[in-house]
Design a protein around this motif. Structure first.
Motif, PDB file in Angstrom:
ATOM      1  N   ARG A 235      27.450  66.785  79.885  1.00 59.88           N
ATOM      2  CA  ARG A 235      27.802  66.302  81.563  1.00 59.88           C
ATOM      3  C   ARG A 235      27.936  64.278  81.546  1.00 59.88           C
ATOM      4  N   GLN A 236      27.029  63.645  81.039  1.00 55.95           N
ATOM      5  CA  GLN A 236      27.019  62.231  80.856  1.00 55.95           C
ATOM      6  C   GLN A 236      28.284  61.962  80.434  1.00 55.95           C
ATOM      7  N   PHE A 237      28.978  62.633  79.316  1.00 59.40           N
ATOM      8  CA  PHE A 237      29.778  61.880  78.312  1.00 59.40           C
ATOM      9  C   PHE A 237      31.326  62.973  79.442  1.00 59.40           C
ATOM     10  N   LEU A 238      31.075  63.484  79.349  1.00 54.29           N
ATOM     11  CA  LEU A 238      32.437  63.826  80.319  1.00 54.29           C
ATOM     12  C   LEU A 238      32.560  62.987  82.088  1.00 54.29           C
ATOM     13  N   ASN A 239      31.531  62.668  82.171  1.00 54.08           N
ATOM     14  CA  ASN A 239      31.469  61.631  83.344  1.00 54.08           C
ATOM     15  C   ASN A 239      31.728  59.993  83.051  1.00 54.08           C
ATOM     16  N   ALA A 240      31.533  59.886  82.070  1.00 49.57           N
ATOM     17  CA  ALA A 240      31.725  58.535  81.922  1.00 49.57           C
ATOM     18  C   ALA A 240      33.118  58.275  80.870  1.00 49.57           C
ATOM     19  N   ASN A 241      33.430  59.193  80.879  1.00 45.02           N
ATOM     20  CA  ASN A 241      35.422  59.467  80.267  1.00 45.02           C
ATOM     21  C   ASN A 241      36.303  60.139  80.714  1.00 45.02           C
ATOM     22  N   THR A 242      35.930  60.680  82.048  1.00 46.63           N
ATOM     23  CA  THR A 242      37.593  61.483  82.421  1.00 46.63           C
ATOM     24  C   THR A 242      37.076  60.794  83.256  1.00 46.63           C
ATOM     25  N   ARG A 243      38.072  60.600  84.070  1.00 49.12           N
ATOM     26  CA  ARG A 243      38.637  60.990  85.503  1.00 49.12           C
ATOM     27  C   ARG A 243      38.858  61.600  86.547  1.00 49.12           C
ATOM     28  N   ASN A 244      37.557  62.467  86.304  1.00 45.93           N
ATOM     29  CA  ASN A 244      38.026  63.673  87.223  1.00 45.93           C
ATOM     30  C   ASN A 244      38.028  63.668  88.869  1.00 45.93           C
ATOM     31  N   GLN A 245      39.100  63.607  89.276  1.00 45.14           N
ATOM     32  CA  GLN A 245      38.719  62.834  91.008  1.00 45.14           C
ATOM     33  C   GLN A 245      39.888  63.897  91.512  1.00 45.14           C
TER      34      GLN A 245
ATOM     35  N   LEU B 235      29.369  77.749  80.461  1.00 44.12           N
ATOM     36  CA  LEU B 235      29.191  76.063  80.725  1.00 44.12           C
ATOM     37  C   LEU B 235      29.263  75.419  80.636  1.00 44.12           C
ATOM     38  N   LEU B 236      30.391  75.335  80.303  1.00 44.88           N
ATOM     39  CA  LEU B 236      32.215  74.320  80.128  1.00 44.88           C
ATOM     40  C   LEU B 236      32.626  73.966  82.365  1.00 44.88           C
ATOM     41  N   HIS B 237      32.731  75.496  82.379  1.00 42.48           N
ATOM     42  CA  HIS B 237      32.697  75.377  84.025  1.00 42.48           C
ATOM     43  C   HIS B 237      32.289  75.393  84.907  1.00 42.48           C
ATOM     44  N   ASP B 238      31.069  75.435  84.240  1.00 42.55           N
ATOM     45  CA  ASP B 238      29.957  75.074  85.395  1.00 42.55           C
ATOM     46  C   ASP B 238      29.948  73.030  85.307  1.00 42.55           C
ATOM     47  N   LEU B 239      30.402  73.234  84.577  1.00 38.73           N
ATOM     48  CA  LEU B 239      30.450  71.443  84.282  1.00 38.73           C
ATOM     49  C   LEU B 239      31.694  70.465  85.293  1.00 38.73           C
ATOM     50  N   GLY B 240      32.619  71.420  85.564  1.00 42.29           N
ATOM     51  CA  GLY B 240      33.162  71.089  86.390  1.00 42.29           C
ATOM     52  C   GLY B 240      35.334  70.724  86.129  1.00 42.29           C
ATOM     53  N   VAL B 241      34.617  71.070  84.913  1.00 45.05           N
ATOM     54  CA  VAL B 241      36.181  71.167  84.461  1.00 45.05           C
ATOM     55  C   VAL B 241      37.045  72.914  84.024  1.00 45.05           C
ATOM     56  N   ASN B 242      37.986  72.313  83.996  1.00 47.53           N
ATOM     57  CA  ASN B 242      39.166  73.358  83.640  1.00 47.53           C
ATOM     58  C   ASN B 242      39.051  73.707  82.367  1.00 47.53           C
ATOM     59  N   VAL B 243      39.437  74.761  81.690  1.00 46.81           N
ATOM     60  CA  VAL B 243      38.617  75.027  80.236  1.00 46.81           C
ATOM     61  C   VAL B 243      40.397  76.001  79.881  1.00 46.81           C
TER      62      VAL B 243
ATOM     63  N   TYR C  59      43.359  80.468  80.762  1.00 52.52           N
ATOM     64  CA  TYR C  59      43.536  79.207  80.995  1.00 52.52           C
ATOM     65  C   TYR C  59      42.173  79.738  82.367  1.00 52.52           C
ATOM     66  N   ILE C  60      41.277  79.224  82.508  1.00 48.13           N
ATOM     67  CA  ILE C  60      39.953  79.471  83.312  1.00 48.13           C
ATOM     68  C   ILE C  60      39.414  77.943  84.549  1.00 48.13           C
ATOM     69  N   PRO C  61      40.198  78.396  85.639  1.00 48.12           N
ATOM     70  CA  PRO C  61      40.324  76.787  86.349  1.00 48.12           C
ATOM     71  C   PRO C  61      39.118  76.772  87.203  1.00 48.12           C
ATOM     72  N   ALA C  62      38.732  75.716  87.462  1.00 43.37           N
ATOM     73  CA  ALA C  62      37.598  74.790  87.814  1.00 43.37           C
ATOM     74  C   ALA C  62      37.881  73.653  89.200  1.00 43.37           C
ATOM     75  N   ASP C  63      39.155  73.724  90.146  1.00 40.84           N
ATOM     76  CA  ASP C  63      39.313  73.116  90.441  1.00 40.84           C
ATOM     77  C   ASP C  63      38.861  71.601  90.333  1.00 40.84           C
ATOM     78  N   SER C  64      39.408  71.082  89.260  1.00 42.20           N
ATOM     79  CA  SER C  64      39.945  69.862  88.375  1.00 42.20           C
ATOM     80  C   SER C  64      40.761  69.167  88.013  1.00 42.20           C
TER      81      SER C  64
END
Length: 281
Positions: free
Chosen positions: A271-281, A100-108, A72-77
């Protein structure tokens, strides 16, 4: 006349030998299907620390009692990508994807199927489905991850497993990502071995296209025209069968690294797909 008869007899025995050899080859391929589909590696070559990422070393248990291993790789998300890898190697060969996924700002959360890496057991189709369900349950029960904050992602064989889980969690999953994946195990086998009666002897289903037709969550797909293992038309056929909303990115490069070789075009679209379809707040 006798010489003609000898020629005919010789020709007959040659044909018989070829036929017997072919039947034996088909039988051997039938017996060895599992070894042709799954290519697990037990030893881990690297960890996320090798690319400067902190991680939690995870073990969790399947419904049939096997212990699986993952990271589990956390990304403060509060968005987590549950990642399913392909049929060869293990999680230690997926550091580029993790980074790559971590750099996009999501946990993996990435794990090894049974028989891969440090995970117990032997791989099988039903086993990979049980492993997928156990990984989802781990995120919900042990990480307290809300289901609408989980993105299911799979590449190659992992795309088939991811598509199955997306159907099982239809009302829960927030988005699905499937890359470089085949229509079904039979379709891919027929492409790879056109001289064999694959559809008659194959014991594996992995029917991605039937799963795709049922997925209702936003869908991101990618495939390379240069893919040397899974032909490009597989990806396009899956995309055409999918429900909207859906996004397709054409990759450049080989089967295993097209996502990386494509570079910014791929990262920007994901990145655009994740931003448009997730609630990362």
């Amino acid at each position: 006349m006798s010489s003609i008869l000898r020629i005919v007899q010789s020709f007959f025995w040659i044909l018989l030998g070829v036929a017997v050899g072919y039947i034996l080859l088909v039988f051997l391929m039938y017996l060895l299907q599992g070894k042709m589909i799954y290519h697990p590696q037990k030893s881990l070559s690297y960890t996320p620390e090798d690319v400067g990422l902190s991680y939690d070393d995870i073990t969790f248990t399947t419904e049939d009692g096997l212990s699986l291993h993952g990271w589990y790789i956390p990304a403060d998300s509060n968005i987590t990508v549950l990642y399913f890898h392909g049929n060869a190697g293990n999680i230690s060969g997926r550091l580029q994807t993790i980074q790559l996924l971590h750099d996009l700002g999501v946990n993996v959360f990435i794990f090894d199927y049974r028989g891969y890496g440090k995970s117990d057991g032997r791989p099988s189709e039903e086993g990979t489905y049980k492993d997928a369900r156990a990984a989802w349950d781990y995120l919900e029960s042990e990480r307290n991850t809300e289901s609408d904050r989980i993105v299911i992602m799979g590449r190659s064989l992992g795309g088939a497993v991811a598509s199955w889980l997306a159907v099982q969690k239809q009302s829960a999953v927030t988005a699905t990502i499937i890359e470089s994946t085949f229509i079904s195990a039979a379709d891919l086998g027929a492409d790879l071995y056109p001289w064999l009666p694959v559809r008659s002897i194959i014991k594996y289903d992995y029917n991605t296209i039937e799963n795709i037709k049922q997925i209702e969550s936003p869908l991101f797909m990618a495939h390379s025209r240069d893919d040397e293992i899974i032909p490009y038309y597989h990806g396009k056929s899956l995309f055409e069968a999918a429900n909207s909303p859906k996004t397709f990115v054409e990759l450049q490069g080989s089967h295993g690294s097209g996502f990386w070789e494509t570079g910014e075009k791929y990262r920007r679209a994901l990145r655009q797909f994740l931003n448009a379809n997730t609630r990362n707040q």
